[in-house]
Design an enzyme around this catalytic site. Sequence first.
Site, PDB file in Angstrom:
ATOM      1  N   ASP A 180       0.809  -1.212   0.000  1.00 36.66           N
ATOM      2  CA  ASP A 180       0.000   0.000   0.000  1.00 36.66           C
ATOM      3  C   ASP A 180       0.844   1.265   0.000  1.00 36.66           C
ATOM      4  O   ASP A 180       2.071   1.215   0.112  1.00 36.66           O
ATOM      5  CB  ASP A 180      -0.946   0.007   1.212  1.00 36.66           C
ATOM      6  CG  ASP A 180      -0.274  -0.525   2.486  1.00 36.66           C
ATOM      7  OD1 ASP A 180       0.954  -0.350   2.631  1.00 36.66           O
ATOM      8  OD2 ASP A 180      -0.962  -1.117   3.322  1.00 36.66           O
ATOM      9  N   ASP A 235      -7.653  -4.512  14.585  1.00 39.54           N
ATOM     10  CA  ASP A 235      -9.005  -4.883  14.151  1.00 39.54           C
ATOM     11  C   ASP A 235      -8.982  -5.972  13.080  1.00 39.54           C
ATOM     12  O   ASP A 235      -9.991  -6.258  12.461  1.00 39.54           O
ATOM     13  CB  ASP A 235      -9.757  -3.652  13.635  1.00 39.54           C
ATOM     14  CG  ASP A 235      -9.048  -2.962  12.475  1.00 39.54           C
ATOM     15  OD1 ASP A 235      -8.012  -3.493  12.013  1.00 39.54           O
ATOM     16  OD2 ASP A 235      -9.526  -1.894  12.042  1.00 39.54           O
ATOM     17  N   HIS A 291      -7.217  -5.995  10.238  1.00 42.19           N
ATOM     18  CA  HIS A 291      -7.018  -5.597   8.845  1.00 42.19           C
ATOM     19  C   HIS A 291      -5.644  -6.017   8.343  1.00 42.19           C
ATOM     20  O   HIS A 291      -4.678  -6.095   9.092  1.00 42.19           O
ATOM     21  CB  HIS A 291      -7.236  -4.090   8.652  1.00 42.19           C
ATOM     22  CG  HIS A 291      -6.144  -3.216   9.186  1.00 42.19           C
ATOM     23  ND1 HIS A 291      -6.269  -2.510  10.365  1.00 42.19           N
ATOM     24  CD2 HIS A 291      -4.919  -2.908   8.691  1.00 42.19           C
ATOM     25  CE1 HIS A 291      -5.164  -1.816  10.570  1.00 42.19           C
ATOM     26  NE2 HIS A 291      -4.315  -2.037   9.563  1.00 42.19           N
ATOM     27  N   GLU A 299      -9.581  -2.757   5.793  1.00 41.36           N
ATOM     28  CA  GLU A 299     -10.128  -2.655   7.142  1.00 41.36           C
ATOM     29  C   GLU A 299     -11.426  -3.459   7.272  1.00 41.36           C
ATOM     30  O   GLU A 299     -11.905  -4.032   6.291  1.00 41.36           O
ATOM     31  CB  GLU A 299     -10.325  -1.174   7.472  1.00 41.36           C
ATOM     32  CG  GLU A 299      -8.976  -0.444   7.501  1.00 41.36           C
ATOM     33  CD  GLU A 299      -9.089   1.043   7.762  1.00 41.36           C
ATOM     34  OE1 GLU A 299     -10.008   1.663   7.210  1.00 41.36           O
ATOM     35  OE2 GLU A 299      -8.243   1.568   8.505  1.00 41.36           O
TER      36      GLU A 299
END
Length: 260
Positions: A72, A141, A143, A148
Amino acid sequence: MRVILKPNHQQASIWTAHYIANKIKSFAPTSERPFVLGLPTGSTPLEIYAQWIKMYKNGELSFANVITFNMDEYVGLDAQHPQSYHHFMFENLFNHIDIKKENIHILNGVAADLEQECENYEKAIKDCGGIHVFLGGIGEDGHIAFNEPFSSLTSRTRIKTLTSDTIKVNSRFFDNDINKVPHQALTVGVGTLMDAQEVLILASGAKKAKAVYHGIEEPISHKWTISALQNHRHGIIVCDEDAASKLEPETIKYFKDIEK
């Protein structure tokens, strides 16, 4: 799925670094037949990168015929920005090994056409014959990359708006000022990751324990991106004791037993 359990982050990182290094060496890549490696940024892979640099300097590992694709990049940060993932990768790995610049692929967060940039990235991966091993970390979380919670489990490389929690967590890299953190990023999709021949996820620390639990013991759900790895033919989660602390004792016993 394989689950590798190590006492601490350093030992988990060393195991991971040597596992992937051995994959590269056994593949014996050439310029006509390169090894294709997916890479993350952040604090998780730093010890792995340090190990690879050490191996390279000791003459044990070469990246001359390795092609890399990063997960990313922030939208709006150019390659020279100190918090861009371009800058991170060159500072922490690429400047210290023998990889060829033309073999490095990182999404361009300031491309004139961001959607076209994402499409071109998918095409570049395909043109290389796909990724052999994709290394990644996970968020609290669950991700992976910037996929996400509630990201499609078949998603491809795309523009992703970041949640306020992600912006807050990442603000530590931006003088703890959430106003300096980009609100969007370009990221490979869950489907992009799942296309890799192997996906190896490193998780360390108690803050990742809930995500590890959902990734290993709970059903597959787009609420927990990490759980998609249950459907991968060659998925590996490497975690330290703190990250594995919410797993059932029977789960830990099983995975330790089969790795003897």
